[in-house]
Design an enzyme around this catalytic site. Structure first.
Site, mmCIF file in Angstrom:
data_model
loop_
_atom_site.group_PDB
_atom_site.id
_atom_site.type_symbol
_atom_site.label_atom_id
_atom_site.label_comp_id
_atom_site.label_asym_id
_atom_site.label_seq_id
_atom_site.Cartn_x
_atom_site.Cartn_y
_atom_site.Cartn_z
ATOM 1 N N GLU B 20 0.834 -1.214 0.000
ATOM 2 C CA GLU B 20 0.000 0.000 0.000
ATOM 3 C C GLU B 20 0.866 1.261 0.000
ATOM 4 O O GLU B 20 0.570 2.244 -0.691
ATOM 5 C CB GLU B 20 -0.947 -0.029 1.200
ATOM 6 C CG GLU B 20 -1.956 -1.176 1.089
ATOM 7 C CD GLU B 20 -2.694 -1.505 2.365
ATOM 8 O OE1 GLU B 20 -3.483 -2.465 2.341
ATOM 9 O OE2 GLU B 20 -2.474 -0.824 3.379
ATOM 10 N N CYS B 120 -7.066 0.684 3.833
ATOM 11 C CA CYS B 120 -6.965 -0.527 4.665
ATOM 12 C C CYS B 120 -7.232 -0.140 6.125
ATOM 13 O O CYS B 120 -8.186 0.580 6.414
ATOM 14 C CB CYS B 120 -5.592 -1.141 4.423
ATOM 15 S SG CYS B 120 -5.317 -2.811 5.000
ATOM 16 N N HIS B 139 -10.254 -1.812 5.228
ATOM 17 C CA HIS B 139 -10.117 -3.266 5.199
ATOM 18 C C HIS B 139 -11.252 -3.874 6.035
ATOM 19 O O HIS B 139 -11.600 -3.320 7.082
ATOM 20 C CB HIS B 139 -8.756 -3.685 5.775
ATOM 21 C CG HIS B 139 -8.412 -5.103 5.430
ATOM 22 N ND1 HIS B 139 -8.761 -6.170 6.219
ATOM 23 C CD2 HIS B 139 -7.784 -5.624 4.343
ATOM 24 C CE1 HIS B 139 -8.343 -7.291 5.649
ATOM 25 N NE2 HIS B 139 -7.754 -6.989 4.503
#
Lengths: 204, 204
Positions: B20, B120, B139
Site C-alpha cells: 500500500e 486498509c 479493510h
C-alpha cells in the site's frame, strides 16, 4: 497449511521497479514463502563500501536489502532457494541481467527444475542468461530486444516450464500469485488473494 | 504537462503494509507528484536513536523513510503538501492513527480542502481524528471499528469530498490513480496507468 518450507531469492538493484519488488516479496510472505532480498551492485566495488546496503528504487523509494547478492551467491550457490525472482525497472534490470553471477544462477535454477520469475524489463535476463527460445513476455519497452530470441507473447503472465514472465507493475499481482500457486497450489493462491481485497471483476 | 507542482506526504511506521505504501508512492511519482515519506515512531523516544531511520513493513521489507514525521510536522505544519496519505497494515496503522500529531494534521488538511487518503486499516485515522460521519471504507478486518461512526461502504475506493478511503493492497492501484485524477485530471491518470500494463479487463 501452517507455513511452508519454500523460499525465494528476490533480486534488487538501484533502479529496480519498487512495486514489482514489493508486491512479489509481500505476496510470497503472505503465502508462507520465506523471502530474501539480495542487492546486485552495479559496480563490484560498491559492495565493499561501509555502512548499510541501500537500494534506491526507480521512483526513489529506499530499501535496505537483506543481503548482498555477491555474498549469498558465494555461500549458498544454487542450493538454498526454491524460486529466483528478477524484477524490472530499466536501470535495475540492466544491472541485474548483465551480472554474470545472476546469469549463471538463472541457468542453474532452470537446470535444477526451480522456478525463475522475471517481470517487466527483468525478462532481459532470459536473453543474457542465454535461455533457449520459449514463450516469454516482458514490458513492451523491451519487446524488441526479446522478440527475435523468444516466442514473444503479450499475455499478462506467461508460464514456460519453470520460467514465469510478466509485463509490469499492473501484472505483478497475478505474476506473484501464479508462482504461489505453482509452489503451494491453487487453494493457497485463493487464501492469499482473499484478504488483499481485489475489486469485483479483477481478472485474476 | 512537464512535472506538476503537487506534493504528497506519505506516512510510514513499523508494520505499515508495504504494498500500500509503495504502490501509492510510486504511482504518485509517475504522475509527477513529489513524494515525501515520513516515519511515525511508535515510541517518541525512538526518533532520538542514532543511525538511519528504518521502517520495517508488515511483511518484513525494510525501508529508509525520507524524514521523521516529528521533524516535518514541526517544520512545515500543514502548509507544504497537497495530499496526506495513511497506509494500512494493522500495527503500522495503529501507530499512525494513535499519533496526536497525525490526528491534528488530518483535521487541518480536511479543513484546508486538501486531500487525505486512507487505505486498509489506515482508515482508523478517520475515527481517531474525529472526522464527521461520512461515506468511508476500510479493510474488512477493521469494519466493526468504523461502521458505527461512518457511512460504511464496501466500494473499492470511496471519495467523500477530499477524504479518499480504500480497502487493501488489491485496491491500492485504483486508490492512487483516483488521487492522481483528483489532483491532475483524468488524462494524467490514463497517462500513468498505460505503462503499468494492467491486464485486459482490469476494472480501473
Amino acid at each position: 497449511m501452517p507455513g511452508s518450507s519454500f523460499s525465494a531469492l528476490i533480486l534488487i538493484a538501484d533502479g529496480t521497479e519498487e512495486m514489482e519488488f514489493t508486491i512479489t516479496y509481500d505476496t510470497f510472505v503472505r503465502a508462507g514463502i520465506a523471502c530474501t532480498s539480495a542487492y546486485v551492485a552495479a559496480d563490484e566495488g560498491e559492495s565493499a563500501s561501509p555502512g548499510p546496503i541501500i537500494a534506491t528504487g526507480s521512483r526513489g523509494i529506499k530499501f535496505l536489502p537483506d543481503v548482498l547478492f555477491s555474498d549469498i551467491n558465494q555461500i549458498h550457490g544454487t542450493a538454498k532457494f526454491d524460486a529466483l525472482i528478477i524484477p524490472g525497472g530499466a536501470k535495475g534490470a540492466a544491472t541485474i541481467s548483465e551480472c554474470a553471477g545472476v546469469q549463471a544462477l538463472v541457468r542453474d535454477y532452470i537446470d535444477h527444475g526451480k522456478i525463475v520469475g522475471m517481470i517487466c524489463a527483468g525478462s532481459l535476463a532470459a536473453r543474457t542468461a542465454k535461455l533457449p527460445s520459449q514463450p516469454l513476455t516482458s514490458h513492451p519497452s523491451v519487446k524488441e530486444q526479446l522478440a527475435n530470441d523468444f516466442l514473444y507473447s503479450e499475455e499478462p503472465v506467461v508460464v514456460s516450464g519453470k520460467l514465469v514472465t510478466s509485463r509490469g507493475p499492473g501484472t505483478t499481482f497475478p505474476f506473484a500469485l501464479t508462482i504461489v500457486s505453482m509452489l503451494l497450489g491453487p487453494d493457497k493462491r485463493k487464501e492469499v488473494a482473499g484478504p488483499m481485497i481485489f475489486p469485483e471483476g479483477t481478472p485474476w
